[in-house]
Design a protein around this motif. Structure first.
Motif, PDB file in Angstrom:
ATOM      1  N   ASP A 118       0.859  -1.197   0.000  1.00  0.00           N
ATOM      2  CA  ASP A 118       0.000   0.000   0.000  1.00  0.00           C
ATOM      3  C   ASP A 118       0.888   1.237   0.000  1.00  0.00           C
ATOM      4  OD1 ASP A 118      -2.087   1.730   0.150  1.00  0.00           O
ATOM      5  OD2 ASP A 118      -2.800   1.103   2.118  1.00  0.00           O
ATOM      6  N   PRO A 119       1.413   1.661  -1.187  1.00  0.00           N
ATOM      7  CA  PRO A 119       2.377   2.772  -1.222  1.00  0.00           C
ATOM      8  C   PRO A 119       1.820   4.073  -0.677  1.00  0.00           C
ATOM      9  CG  PRO A 119       2.282   1.597  -3.325  1.00  0.00           C
ATOM     10  CD  PRO A 119       1.128   1.109  -2.511  1.00  0.00           C
ATOM     11  N   ASP A 120       0.516   4.280  -0.775  1.00  0.00           N
ATOM     12  CA  ASP A 120      -0.085   5.553  -0.350  1.00  0.00           C
ATOM     13  C   ASP A 120      -0.688   5.486   1.047  1.00  0.00           C
ATOM     14  OD1 ASP A 120       0.529   6.662  -2.850  1.00  0.00           O
ATOM     15  OD2 ASP A 120      -1.282   5.804  -3.714  1.00  0.00           O
ATOM     16  N   ALA A 121      -0.346   4.454   1.813  1.00  0.00           N
ATOM     17  CA  ALA A 121      -0.915   4.325   3.157  1.00  0.00           C
ATOM     18  C   ALA A 121      -0.440   5.462   4.051  1.00  0.00           C
ATOM     19  CB  ALA A 121      -0.510   2.985   3.770  1.00  0.00           C
ATOM     20  N   PRO A 122      -1.291   5.944   4.944  1.00  0.00           N
ATOM     21  CA  PRO A 122      -0.852   6.994   5.871  1.00  0.00           C
ATOM     22  C   PRO A 122       0.245   6.489   6.789  1.00  0.00           C
ATOM     23  CG  PRO A 122      -3.022   6.142   6.481  1.00  0.00           C
ATOM     24  CD  PRO A 122      -2.692   5.564   5.143  1.00  0.00           C
ATOM     25  N   ARG A 123       1.092   7.394   7.219  1.00  0.00           N
ATOM     26  CA  ARG A 123       2.202   7.013   8.082  1.00  0.00           C
ATOM     27  C   ARG A 123       1.704   6.682   9.488  1.00  0.00           C
ATOM     28  NH1 ARG A 123       7.347   8.418   6.319  1.00  0.00           N
ATOM     29  NH2 ARG A 123       7.408   9.475   4.315  1.00  0.00           N
ATOM     30  N   GLY A 124       2.561   5.985  10.217  1.00  0.00           N
ATOM     31  CA  GLY A 124       2.209   5.678  11.598  1.00  0.00           C
ATOM     32  C   GLY A 124       2.602   4.273  11.977  1.00  0.00           C
ATOM     33  N   GLU A 125       3.321   4.140  13.080  1.00  0.00           N
ATOM     34  CA  GLU A 125       3.740   2.829  13.550  1.00  0.00           C
ATOM     35  C   GLU A 125       2.527   2.039  14.027  1.00  0.00           C
ATOM     36  OE1 GLU A 125       6.332  -0.266  14.432  1.00  0.00           O
ATOM     37  OE2 GLU A 125       6.691   1.611  13.357  1.00  0.00           O
ATOM     38  N   THR A 126       2.520   0.739  13.749  1.00  0.00           N
ATOM     39  CA  THR A 126       1.392  -0.096  14.151  1.00  0.00           C
ATOM     40  C   THR A 126       1.874  -1.480  14.535  1.00  0.00           C
ATOM     41  OG1 THR A 126      -0.659  -1.138  13.433  1.00  0.00           O
ATOM     42  CG2 THR A 126       0.997  -0.752  11.750  1.00  0.00           C
ATOM     43  N   ARG A 127       1.178  -2.080  15.461  1.00  0.00           N
ATOM     44  CA  ARG A 127       1.471  -3.457  15.841  1.00  0.00           C
ATOM     45  C   ARG A 127       0.356  -4.409  15.438  1.00  0.00           C
ATOM     46  NH1 ARG A 127       5.834  -3.864  19.128  1.00  0.00           N
ATOM     47  NH2 ARG A 127       6.605  -1.954  20.072  1.00  0.00           N
ATOM     48  N   LEU A 128      -0.667  -3.881  14.808  1.00  0.00           N
ATOM     49  CA  LEU A 128      -1.752  -4.744  14.363  1.00  0.00           C
ATOM     50  C   LEU A 128      -1.318  -5.536  13.146  1.00  0.00           C
ATOM     51  CD1 LEU A 128      -4.815  -2.378  14.763  1.00  0.00           C
ATOM     52  CD2 LEU A 128      -4.145  -4.281  16.220  1.00  0.00           C
ATOM     53  N   PRO A 129      -1.802  -6.771  12.987  1.00  0.00           N
ATOM     54  CA  PRO A 129      -1.306  -7.621  11.898  1.00  0.00           C
ATOM     55  C   PRO A 129      -1.892  -7.237  10.551  1.00  0.00           C
ATOM     56  CG  PRO A 129      -3.027  -8.747  13.124  1.00  0.00           C
ATOM     57  CD  PRO A 129      -2.760  -7.466  13.854  1.00  0.00           C
ATOM     58  N   LEU A 130      -1.155  -7.589   9.503  1.00  0.00           N
ATOM     59  CA  LEU A 130      -1.656  -7.498   8.139  1.00  0.00           C
ATOM     60  C   LEU A 130      -1.860  -8.916   7.639  1.00  0.00           C
ATOM     61  CD1 LEU A 130      -0.860  -5.222   5.276  1.00  0.00           C
ATOM     62  CD2 LEU A 130      -0.416  -7.634   4.901  1.00  0.00           C
ATOM     63  N   ARG A 131      -3.037  -9.181   7.064  1.00  0.00           N
ATOM     64  CA  ARG A 131      -3.353 -10.536   6.607  1.00  0.00           C
ATOM     65  C   ARG A 131      -3.479 -10.560   5.092  1.00  0.00           C
ATOM     66  NH1 ARG A 131      -6.018 -10.325  11.552  1.00  0.00           N
ATOM     67  NH2 ARG A 131      -7.794  -9.240  10.668  1.00  0.00           N
ATOM     68  N   ILE A 132      -3.220 -11.724   4.525  1.00  0.00           N
ATOM     69  CA  ILE A 132      -3.293 -11.901   3.083  1.00  0.00           C
ATOM     70  C   ILE A 132      -4.210 -13.076   2.769  1.00  0.00           C
ATOM     71  CG2 ILE A 132      -1.112 -10.848   2.423  1.00  0.00           C
ATOM     72  CD1 ILE A 132       0.231 -13.497   2.697  1.00  0.00           C
ATOM     73  N   MET A 133      -4.948 -12.959   1.657  1.00  0.00           N
ATOM     74  CA  MET A 133      -5.921 -13.975   1.272  1.00  0.00           C
ATOM     75  C   MET A 133      -5.777 -14.240  -0.226  1.00  0.00           C
ATOM     76  SD  MET A 133      -8.582 -15.933   1.918  1.00  0.00           S
ATOM     77  CE  MET A 133      -9.817 -16.772   0.936  1.00  0.00           C
ATOM     78  N   PRO A 134      -5.044 -15.293  -0.617  1.00  0.00           N
ATOM     79  CA  PRO A 134      -4.953 -15.617  -2.043  1.00  0.00           C
ATOM     80  C   PRO A 134      -6.317 -16.013  -2.594  1.00  0.00           C
ATOM     81  CG  PRO A 134      -3.242 -16.744  -0.782  1.00  0.00           C
ATOM     82  CD  PRO A 134      -4.216 -16.186   0.208  1.00  0.00           C
TER      83      PRO A 134
END
Length: 627
Positions: A561-577
């Motif tokens: 997500d190149p245009d995602a807003p900045r900000g540190e996060t500890r929440l997970p990112l999930r992927i779904m093929p």
């Protein structure tokens, strides 16, 4: 008799006579118009200083020698720039730099085809300026724009079957010395689809139509080569663009009064649905067979399985669960497996009729992690909090089996390798990898080879291939700000002996890849012949690296997500093929409520969507197709 007026009265009358014209003007509705109004006086203009910065218009000059392209990047005006990058268009590493532009860049292309070179400069205000140019690799210049073949359609929706028509009359007309008979002028022909699949070729006259089906999104350069009886080669390049299917539907789950929303690939909202009843909270969502299955909780201990027809988006049923549910997983036999918070048990339920099977874990006494074999007939539960205890589950006989495990170990992640019937466990404290053969489940390996025993190396995730003798472990080297990916040849390990020294790199069957630049390891997932590695930057932006299981090559980690807003996060990112289209992938970022469709072969995000409505607490996506 007349009375003379007093002298004061006479003076007053004279004064009123003189003031009458003035008083009559004051009593009118408005002042008389002035025939010559005085011009308005404007304030002097303010002096505004504007700093004009020249626009950095990028230019490209490209020369091609065989398969080597030489690029001379320039700017139309000498302009200060912050940075620049150049994408060669063949999925290779992007050239990058800061400040001054290089005088010359060269690149070797591996295969023939048409490629789009993209040159981008970023000015000090972080504004992007871009230019592109197309290059043809392996295309003879003498052919010019001559066409000896055609496509029935230059654009299609995935999966797309391209129909290539070779123009035999045009080839005969181009080679004047050939015989007039169409059947005798062509000696051999070949059609390269341009997507990495096998070349379609034959001898003598080609068929009326040469067909090829594309299974991944992208733009492909098709190369047609025809050799005549005189030994002349006639080459034609055609281009076909394959777009995402229009019938992909992403179902997102929101947790303020559970709400399922269906969204098309272009971001169009297709519908939404709430479960019956109040006070439900959503825990998980999965797509299974023809159903969408949502795990719900309510109150202190109540749970339910909400079943929805994923094609029509209509309610099918709401099945009560015996205890508060924790996690939800699919079984290959059509049933789903549910773990519970309150007790150490697993419920196996058929979403079609609500029939339930309950298996007590017994050996375990705390929260568990659950994994299933590929055939869906066996489950493995692991105690995650206090020890590495294992339980093997059989949903057919409703039985369990306690398995041996070393004392004092905690499990961070587990995976099952169906090819060798091996269970792989990643230890939460030491980062060691343990392999257990199904049946005996004695430990076969302790330690992750090529990984340091330094406590700063933190275990993250583990994954195994379903049909190959391969597993992978993901670690985070916090001392060096790097993510480590270690591959393990399970069959070689099973044939050998346990590793005594976890730092011994002479033992066969392992290989380590390092991801530097401060990337934080997050998750692993196997998708066909690719391993998907999810990372995050220091600013919290999600990255994706793809490991080709066949070639062993790992791509550069690219931003999802190149245009995602900045900000540190500890929440997970999930992927779904996507289950039907191997080149497509959905990602979801809980931290900022964004999700998107990623093209694996094009290495880019096709669409990005922001979540509207209730904040997605435990946001999930299930991808289906109505095709």
């Amino acid at each position: 008799m007349r009375h003379p007026l007093p002298s004061r009265a006479v003076a007053a009358i004279l004064l009123l006579t003189l003031l009458a014209p003035l008083l009559s003007g004051c009593l009118d509705s408005g002042p008389a118009p002035d025939p010559t109004p005085a011009p308005a006086v404007e304030p002097p203009p303010e002096t505004v200083m504007v700093e004009e910065r020249p626009v950095p218009v990028p230019r490209l000059k490209v020369t091609v020698t065989e398969r080597t392209a030489a690029v001379l990047p320039t700017l139309e005006t000498p302009t200060p720039i912050h940075s620049w990058n150049l994408d060669w268009g063949d999925k290779s590493r992007v050239a990058r730099g800061g400040g001054v532009l290089p005088e010359r860049l060269t690149h070797d292309y591996r295969t023939d085809g048409r490629y789009t070179i993209t040159f981008t400069v970023i000015d000090p205000d972080r504004i992007h300026y871009q230019t592109t140019t197309d290059v043809f690799i392996g295309r003879p210049e003498e052919d010019g724009e001559a066409r000896y073949a055609a496509l029935s359609a230059e654009r299609g929706v995935l999966p797309f079957t391209a129909h290539v028509l070779i123009d035999k009359d045009a080839i005969r007309a181009a080679d004047k010395s050939l015989a007039r008979k169409t059947e005798s002028i062509i000696l051999a022909w070949a059609v390269d689809p341009g997507d990495g699949s096998d070349v379609i070729h034959g001898t003598m006259a080609p068929p009326d139509v040469v067909q090829h089906t594309y299974t991944r999104v992208g733009t492909y350069a098709i190369r047609i080569n025809v050799t005549t009886a005189n030994g002349n080669d006639f080459i034609t390049w055609l281009e076909v663009t394959v777009t995402p299917p229009t019938d992909i539907v992403a179902w997102s789950l929101h947790n303020e009064r559970p709400f399922l929303r269906a969204t098309g690939p272009d971001g169009t909202r297709l519908g939404g649905l709430h479960p019956d009843g109040d006070d439900w909270h959503a825990r998980a969502l999965t797509a299974h067979v023809t159903r969408l299955i949502v795990l719900l909780t309510r109150g202190e201990g109540e749970g339910a399985l909400w079943v929805v027809d994923r094609t029509t988006g209509r309610d099918v049923a709401l099945y009560a669960l015996p205890d508060r549910p924790a996690t939800l997983q699919n079984g290959a036999d059509g049933r789903v497996w549910v773990t519970h918070d309150a007790d150490t048990a697993v419920t196996v339920i058929d979403p079609e009729d609500g029939n339930q099977t309950r298996i007590t874990l017994g050996l375990l006494s705390s929260a568990t992690k659950l994994i299933l074999s590929r055939d869906g007939t066996t489950g493995f539960a692991v105690q995650a909090d206090h020890g590495g205890n294992l339980v093997q589950l059989d949903p057919t006989t409703h039985t369990r089996r306690e398995l041996a495990a070393p004392a004092g170990q905690r499990t961070q992640a587990i995976a099952y390798n169906d090819a060798d019937r091996v269970l792989a466990l990643l230890d939460a404290d030491s980062g060691d990898i343990r392999l257990h053969r199904k049946g005996t489940f004695g430990p076969l390996l302790h330690g992750a080879v090529d990984l340091p025993t330094d406590p700063t190396v933190r275990p993250v995730d583990i994954a195994c291939h379903s049909t190959e003798s391969l597993c992978w472990a993901l670690h985070q080297d916090r001392a060096h700000n790097a993510a480590l990916l270690t591959s393990i040849q399970t069959r070689e390990r099973l044939q050998g002996s346990p590793v005594a020294d976890p730092t011994d790199d002479t033992v066969p069957g392992t290989n380590t890849t390092r991801f530097p630049d401060g990337a934080r390891a997050e998750a692993l997932q196997v998708h066909g012949d690719r391993l998907l590695i999810v990372l995050r930057t220091r600013q919290g932006h999600p990255l994706l690296a793809v490991h080709d299981i066949t070639t062993g090559v790992t791509t550069e980690a690219l931003p999802l997500d190149p245009d995602a807003p900045r900000g540190e996060t500890r929440l997970p990112l999930r992927i779904m093929p996507h289950p039907e289209h191997p080149g497509l992938l959905y990602w979801q970022d809980d931290a900022i409520g964004r999700w998107g469709l990623w093209d694996l072969d094009g290495a880019r995000t096709v669409n990005v969507f922001a979540n509207a409505g209730p904040h997605p607490v435990g946001f999930h996506i299930a991808v289906t197709s109505t095709r």
